[in-house]
Design an enzyme around this catalytic site. Structure first.
Site, short mmCIF file in Angstrom:
data_model
loop_
_atom_site.label_atom_id
_atom_site.label_comp_id
_atom_site.label_asym_id
_atom_site.label_seq_id
_atom_site.Cartn_x
_atom_site.Cartn_y
_atom_site.Cartn_z
N GLU A 49 -8.23 4.24 11.86
CA GLU A 49 -7.17 3.88 12.81
C GLU A 49 -6.90 5.04 13.76
O GLU A 49 -7.59 6.06 13.74
CB GLU A 49 -5.90 3.48 12.05
CG GLU A 49 -5.39 4.58 11.12
CD GLU A 49 -4.09 4.19 10.42
OE1 GLU A 49 -3.05 4.14 11.12
OE2 GLU A 49 -4.11 3.95 9.19
N ASP A 72 -9.84 3.28 5.66
CA ASP A 72 -8.72 3.21 6.60
C ASP A 72 -9.13 3.96 7.86
O ASP A 72 -9.17 5.19 7.88
CB ASP A 72 -7.48 3.85 5.94
CG ASP A 72 -6.27 3.91 6.88
OD1 ASP A 72 -6.39 3.51 8.05
OD2 ASP A 72 -5.21 4.36 6.41
N ASP A 106 0.86 -1.19 0.00
CA ASP A 106 0.00 0.00 0.00
C ASP A 106 0.89 1.23 0.00
O ASP A 106 1.95 1.24 0.62
CB ASP A 106 -0.96 0.00 1.19
CG ASP A 106 -0.25 -0.06 2.53
OD1 ASP A 106 0.05 1.03 3.08
OD2 ASP A 106 -0.02 -1.17 3.04
#
Length: 279
Positions: free
Chosen positions: A169, A167, A78
């Site tokens: 986090e 994503d 990534d």
């Protein structure tokens, strides 16, 4: 004369005490300022795993569990603007077969290297997809899903396109959970994935770590049946999964790989990866 001297002496002691107090206060202020290396990045500069590196990485610590004995993985990477122009041919030659590129963040950031990274991985034969770095304190899940889809995060069942990734986090800019309660965070994530499914017809992948998920959603288990999991853990085994998931689809296992830092494993063969891409 003795009284005068005692008075002068007392004033001198008081002056010294005030000076010591002032210096002590200055030292406390300096100590409270974090080093430059710990300063929050500028908005837009976050990348997949930035919170895992900061909050969870234990470099040099032995794994408490034995290495995962799974026989079949397909290696991927990534990338974000931090990698700039990526040497995709080099990665392909080293066995990398899929890639995710950061497309957007929040409601205003677009990766300036997206075209080279997203198109370049496709150009060498990789299956590729896009991810959105969530900032739940800067806009609703619905708004951010729309922004993602409108700026590179869409999906079609053409074969080389992987579903979009949320994503979610540790917050690199402030409070770990973006100032949201566990129920508020769950609602935000639900709004994002529901909107992405409506716009694309495909369930978004959720990238997270078990530790963050437990802390910021309260261990909510409701997405495991609908959204594939991309789990982050820099160790020789994947470890416990977030609540609700019985297996992972992808695993970000290191931030210090070859050519680009973040390397990942798809839980299956290249043929299975192609099937996953097609939906």
């Amino acid at each position: 004369m003795g009284d005068v001297q005692r008075s002068i002496s007392s004033r001198s002691v008081l002056s010294r005490l005030r000076l010591i107090g002032l210096l002590s206060g200055l030292l406390l202020v300096v100590a409270a300022v974090p080093p430059a290396s710990e300063a929050a990045p500028a908005r837009g500069n976050a990348y997949m795993g930035i919170g895992v590196v900061t909050h969870e990485r234990t470099s040099g610590m032995p794994d408490a569990e034995p290495p995962d004995a799974r026989a079949v993985w397909t290696e991927g990477v990534d990338v974000s603007s931090h990698q700039r122009d990526v040497a995709w041919s080099t990665l392909w030659s080293s066995g990398i077969r899929w890639a995710y590129t950061k497309a957007t963040e929040g409601t205003s950031y677009q990766n300036p290297y997206f075209a080279q990274q997203y198109g370049g991985s496709y150009g060498v034969g990789m299956v590729r997809g896009a991810y959105h770095f969530a900032t739940p304190d800067s806009g609703s899940g619905t708004v951010q899903a729309d922004y993602f889809v409108d700026h590179g995060g869409g999906w079609t069942g053409d074969g080389p396109t992987l579903p979009g990734v949320l994503d979610i986090e540790w917050n690199p800019y402030g409070a770990s959970c973006y100032g949201k309660s566990p129920s508020g965070m769950v609602s935000w994530i639900r709004d994002f994935v529901n909107r992405y499914k409506t716009r694309t017809g495909r369930a978004a992948v959720i990238y997270t770590s078990t530790s963050w998920w437990t802390s910021c959603t309260g261990g909510y288990g409701g997405f495991g049946a609908t959204n594939p999991l991309w789990v982050a853990r820099y160790a020789s085994s994947v470890g416990p999964l977030p609540a609700g998931w019985l297996e992972y689809t992808m695993w970000q296992h290191t931030s210090s790989g070859v050519t680009v830092g973040d390397h990942d494993r798809f839980n299956g063969s290249p043929d299975t990866l192609q099937e996953f891409a097609r939906g």
